[in-house]
Design a protein around this motif. Structure first.
Motif, PDB file in Angstrom:
ATOM      1  N   UNK A 137      28.799  17.866   3.580  1.00 46.43           N
ATOM      2  CA  UNK A 137      30.202  17.888   3.174  1.00 46.43           C
ATOM      3  C   UNK A 137      30.380  17.623   1.688  1.00 46.43           C
ATOM      4  N   UNK A 138      29.739  16.562   1.197  1.00 53.99           N
ATOM      5  CA  UNK A 138      29.936  16.214  -0.216  1.00 53.99           C
ATOM      6  C   UNK A 138      28.697  15.647  -0.885  1.00 53.99           C
ATOM      7  N   UNK A 139      27.821  14.989  -0.139  1.00 53.49           N
ATOM      8  CA  UNK A 139      26.646  14.360  -0.759  1.00 53.49           C
ATOM      9  C   UNK A 139      25.567  14.138   0.285  1.00 53.49           C
ATOM     10  N   UNK A 140      24.321  14.139  -0.160  1.00 52.29           N
ATOM     11  CA  UNK A 140      23.197  13.770   0.682  1.00 52.29           C
ATOM     12  C   UNK A 140      22.297  12.856  -0.129  1.00 52.29           C
ATOM     13  N   UNK A 141      21.780  11.821   0.517  1.00 46.25           N
ATOM     14  CA  UNK A 141      20.966  10.818  -0.179  1.00 46.25           C
ATOM     15  C   UNK A 141      19.676  10.583   0.582  1.00 46.25           C
ATOM     16  N   UNK A 142      18.592  10.470  -0.165  1.00 43.54           N
ATOM     17  CA  UNK A 142      17.273  10.178   0.381  1.00 43.54           C
ATOM     18  C   UNK A 142      16.849   8.805  -0.137  1.00 43.54           C
ATOM     19  N   UNK A 143      16.559   7.878   0.782  1.00 40.77           N
ATOM     20  CA  UNK A 143      16.286   6.487   0.396  1.00 40.77           C
ATOM     21  C   UNK A 143      14.913   6.081   0.944  1.00 40.77           C
ATOM     22  N   UNK A 144      13.990   5.815   0.023  1.00 40.32           N
ATOM     23  CA  UNK A 144      12.607   5.472   0.381  1.00 40.32           C
ATOM     24  C   UNK A 144      12.309   3.999   0.107  1.00 40.32           C
ATOM     25  N   UNK A 145      11.624   3.374   1.048  1.00 40.53           N
ATOM     26  CA  UNK A 145      10.974   2.079   0.819  1.00 40.53           C
ATOM     27  C   UNK A 145       9.521   2.226   1.252  1.00 40.53           C
ATOM     28  N   UNK A 146       8.585   1.885   0.373  1.00 37.80           N
ATOM     29  CA  UNK A 146       7.164   2.025   0.691  1.00 37.80           C
ATOM     30  C   UNK A 146       6.407   0.793   0.234  1.00 37.80           C
ATOM     31  N   UNK A 147       5.485   0.336   1.059  1.00 36.29           N
ATOM     32  CA  UNK A 147       4.629  -0.799   0.737  1.00 36.29           C
ATOM     33  C   UNK A 147       3.204  -0.305   0.542  1.00 36.29           C
ATOM     34  N   UNK A 148       2.610  -0.686  -0.596  1.00 33.98           N
ATOM     35  CA  UNK A 148       1.267  -0.257  -0.951  1.00 33.98           C
ATOM     36  C   UNK A 148       0.370  -1.467  -1.169  1.00 33.98           C
ATOM     37  N   UNK A 149      -0.913  -1.270  -0.921  1.00 32.30           N
ATOM     38  CA  UNK A 149      -1.909  -2.309  -1.175  1.00 32.30           C
ATOM     39  C   UNK A 149      -3.016  -1.737  -2.039  1.00 32.30           C
ATOM     40  N   UNK A 150      -3.384  -2.455  -3.076  1.00 29.95           N
ATOM     41  CA  UNK A 150      -4.504  -2.065  -3.927  1.00 29.95           C
ATOM     42  C   UNK A 150      -5.658  -3.035  -3.704  1.00 29.95           C
ATOM     43  N   UNK A 151      -6.814  -2.502  -3.308  1.00 31.25           N
ATOM     44  CA  UNK A 151      -8.035  -3.291  -3.144  1.00 31.25           C
ATOM     45  C   UNK A 151      -9.033  -2.845  -4.199  1.00 31.25           C
ATOM     46  N   UNK A 152      -9.281  -3.678  -5.173  1.00 30.67           N
ATOM     47  CA  UNK A 152     -10.128  -3.294  -6.299  1.00 30.67           C
ATOM     48  C   UNK A 152     -11.531  -2.913  -5.858  1.00 30.67           C
ATOM     49  N   UNK A 153     -12.008  -3.505  -4.780  1.00 31.81           N
ATOM     50  CA  UNK A 153     -13.379  -3.251  -4.341  1.00 31.81           C
ATOM     51  C   UNK A 153     -13.572  -1.829  -3.825  1.00 31.81           C
ATOM     52  N   UNK A 154     -12.483  -1.142  -3.507  1.00 26.03           N
ATOM     53  CA  UNK A 154     -12.610   0.211  -2.951  1.00 26.03           C
ATOM     54  C   UNK A 154     -12.921   1.263  -4.005  1.00 26.03           C
ATOM     55  N   UNK A 155     -12.618   0.979  -5.282  1.00 25.50           N
ATOM     56  CA  UNK A 155     -12.979   1.902  -6.353  1.00 25.50           C
ATOM     57  C   UNK A 155     -12.101   3.140  -6.421  1.00 25.50           C
ATOM     58  N   UNK A 156     -12.455   4.073  -7.314  1.00 27.51           N
ATOM     59  CA  UNK A 156     -11.635   5.279  -7.536  1.00 27.51           C
ATOM     60  C   UNK A 156     -11.765   6.265  -6.391  1.00 27.51           C
ATOM     61  N   UNK A 157     -10.878   7.273  -6.339  1.00 31.57           N
ATOM     62  CA  UNK A 157     -10.980   8.302  -5.303  1.00 31.57           C
ATOM     63  C   UNK A 157     -12.322   9.025  -5.369  1.00 31.57           C
ATOM     64  N   UNK A 158     -12.927   9.246  -4.212  1.00 30.68           N
ATOM     65  CA  UNK A 158     -14.202   9.947  -4.097  1.00 30.68           C
ATOM     66  C   UNK A 158     -13.949  11.312  -3.467  1.00 30.68           C
ATOM     67  N   UNK A 159     -14.541  12.355  -4.047  1.00 36.36           N
ATOM     68  CA  UNK A 159     -14.380  13.718  -3.555  1.00 36.36           C
ATOM     69  C   UNK A 159     -15.753  14.357  -3.379  1.00 36.36           C
ATOM     70  N   UNK A 160     -15.833  15.416  -2.573  1.00 36.25           N
ATOM     71  CA  UNK A 160     -17.105  16.140  -2.463  1.00 36.25           C
ATOM     72  C   UNK A 160     -17.509  16.725  -3.815  1.00 36.25           C
TER      73      UNK A 160
END
Length: 283
Positions: free
Chosen positions: A89-112
């Motif tokens: 009708x007049x407006x649409x809204x998208x509202x996100x809440x996200x929780x993230x965890x960083x574990x330093x021991x896991x290191x950078x992304x690994x790819x083939x």
């Protein structure tokens, strides 16, 4: 410091073994008259896992219209939400809440190891196509520590300036003008990486302490029988750190634009947004 968050500037995040973050973000479209056949693509929910960063939970609310949604991971592992509404009708809204965890021991992304030869990460796109100035800049960079040198060169060549570029600005145009925002820095770095044969990808996400979304670059490097993605932030002329929160990766901005879509109705529509990102715990 945002209410409800820790003062990240007073924390040594680089030394932390575990960090919990929260992202609160909204996008709102206002229309002058009712619109129909709304089809919206959202790339705002962080990837389920990206190296040392994990998504622990999230909610995405759609307000303003009866709708249907579909959530899938795309070919690159990004979380893509598609929303359809028969009428707004007049407006649409998208509202996100996200929780993230960083574990330093896991290191950078690994790819083939095959990712090092992936043509999607080596070939230019419309936004990262080279011109003579980009070729000249790329040719003049020494080969040692090349990715770091490219990041520093982009930081020196393009001054951070709002309002002079847009989402369709190419790397060549940004370099020629010498001004731009983080996505322009990322596109120029991608263009230079591809000219020098470095497989690299665009990263969309958030940086603690900044008011809007952020963009940077991951360069793939060989490590034994696999590859790792090393993150560089050419907007700041340094490696990305613990305060960089990845949402999605692609060839350029067009692959991972946070919000895009179509509708039927009078042209226009005003997009506004809010964003809060912060640290909620450190261990």
């Amino acid at each position: 410091m945002e209410p409800g968050f820790l003062d990240h500037a007073a924390l040594n995040l680089a030394a932390a073994g575990r960090i919990l973050f929260r992202i609160e973000q909204t996008f709102r479209y206002d229309y002058a008259a009712p619109v129909t056949d709304l089809a919206q693509r959202l790339v705002i929910v962080p990837r389920r896992r990206h190296g040392e960063l994990r998504r622990r939970g999230h909610t995405l609310q759609v307000r303003g219209a009866a709708h249907a949604r579909r959530t899938r991971a795309d070919a690159g592992g990004n979380t893509v939400v598609r929303v359809r509404a028969a009428r707004v009708e007049s407006a649409v809204e998208f509202r996100l809440t996200a929780d993230l965890e960083r574990r330093a021991a896991d290191g950078p992304p690994v790819l083939p190891a095959a990712a090092l030869r992936d043509p999607r990460l080596l070939r230019p796109t419309r936004l990262t196509a080279a011109d003579e100035a980009l070729r000249e800049l790329a040719a003049g960079l020494p080969a040692d520590d090349l990715a770091d040198r490219i990041s520093a060169a982009v930081h020196a060549a393009v001054a951070y300036t709002r309002g002079v570029t847009g989402v369709r600005t190419t790397a060549a145009e940004a370099l020629r003008g010498g001004r731009g925002v983080c996505q322009d820095h990322a596109h120029v770095m991608l263009a230079l990486c591809r000219l020098r044969g470095l497989p690299a990808r665009y990263v969309s996400g958030h940086l603690l302490g900044e008011g809007g979304t952020h963009a940077w670059v991951e360069v793939l490097e060989a490590r034994g029988d696999h590859a790792v993605a090393v993150a560089h932030d050419p907007c700041h002329g340094r490696r990305a750190g613990a305060g960089h929160l990845t949402v999605a990766v692609g060839r350029d901005y067009a692959d991972v634009a946070p919000t895009s879509g179509t509708f039927t109705g009078p042209p226009g529509g005003r997009l506004t947004g809010t964003r809060r990102v912060g640290v909620v715990a450190v261990g």
